[in-house]
Scaffold this active site. Structure first.
Site, mmCIF file in Angstrom:
data_model
loop_
_atom_site.group_PDB
_atom_site.id
_atom_site.type_symbol
_atom_site.label_atom_id
_atom_site.label_comp_id
_atom_site.label_asym_id
_atom_site.label_seq_id
_atom_site.Cartn_x
_atom_site.Cartn_y
_atom_site.Cartn_z
ATOM 1 N N LEU A 14 1.167 -1.135 0.310
ATOM 2 C CA LEU A 14 0.335 -0.342 0.200
ATOM 3 C C LEU A 14 1.054 1.741 -0.324
ATOM 4 O O LEU A 14 0.789 1.962 0.992
ATOM 5 C CB LEU A 14 -0.723 -0.559 1.398
ATOM 6 C CG LEU A 14 -2.645 1.161 1.061
ATOM 7 C CD1 LEU A 14 -2.657 0.801 -0.280
ATOM 8 C CD2 LEU A 14 -3.138 0.514 2.069
ATOM 9 N N HIS A 15 1.739 1.472 -0.972
ATOM 10 C CA HIS A 15 2.051 2.541 -0.729
ATOM 11 C C HIS A 15 1.452 4.131 -1.572
ATOM 12 O O HIS A 15 0.561 3.704 -1.666
ATOM 13 C CB HIS A 15 3.944 2.147 -2.156
ATOM 14 C CG HIS A 15 3.289 1.960 -3.574
ATOM 15 N ND1 HIS A 15 3.236 2.650 -4.758
ATOM 16 C CD2 HIS A 15 3.681 0.851 -3.977
ATOM 17 C CE1 HIS A 15 3.130 2.447 -5.650
ATOM 18 N NE2 HIS A 15 1.972 0.977 -5.128
ATOM 19 N N ALA A 16 2.104 5.018 -1.971
ATOM 20 C CA ALA A 16 1.539 6.395 -2.447
ATOM 21 C C ALA A 16 0.075 5.890 -2.530
ATOM 22 O O ALA A 16 -0.701 6.403 -2.824
ATOM 23 C CB ALA A 16 1.969 7.182 -2.962
ATOM 24 N N ALA A 19 -2.120 4.307 -2.080
ATOM 25 C CA ALA A 19 -2.817 4.542 -0.824
ATOM 26 C C ALA A 19 -4.109 5.224 -1.422
ATOM 27 O O ALA A 19 -5.073 5.831 -1.021
ATOM 28 C CB ALA A 19 -1.578 4.823 0.263
#
Length: 85
Positions: A14-16, A19
């Site tokens: 759940l990176h940038a 997210a």
């Protein structure tokens, strides 16, 4: 309160980008949304909160939702965490 455990399948976790997608989708629901990883619980509508969980592929998170559209919110948010689309 509705609750659902989801194992994250996103290759980068759940990176940038995912997210941001997650938070924007969460904000589109009237229900209160929460995300819990281990002993840390954050507001699912807060990008800072969601990013602070450092969720990687294979981690299990607990999604919570309380409100009129809670089940719909959990269904939609689960899809964000399990699909690369």
């Amino acid at each position: 309160m509705n609750e659902r455990q989801v194992t994250v399948q996103l290759s980068q976790g759940l990176h940038a980008r995912p997210a941001t997608l997650f938070v924007k989708l969460a904000a589109s629901f009237s229900s209160e949304i929460g995300v819990k990883k281990e002993d840390k619980h954050v507001n699912g509508k807060s990008i800072i909160g969601v990013m602070s969980l450092a969720v990687a592929k294979g981690h299990t998170v607990t999604l919570t939702a309380e409100g009129a559209d809670a089940r719909l919110a959990l269904d939609a948010l689960e899809q964000v965490l399990i699909s690369e689309a």
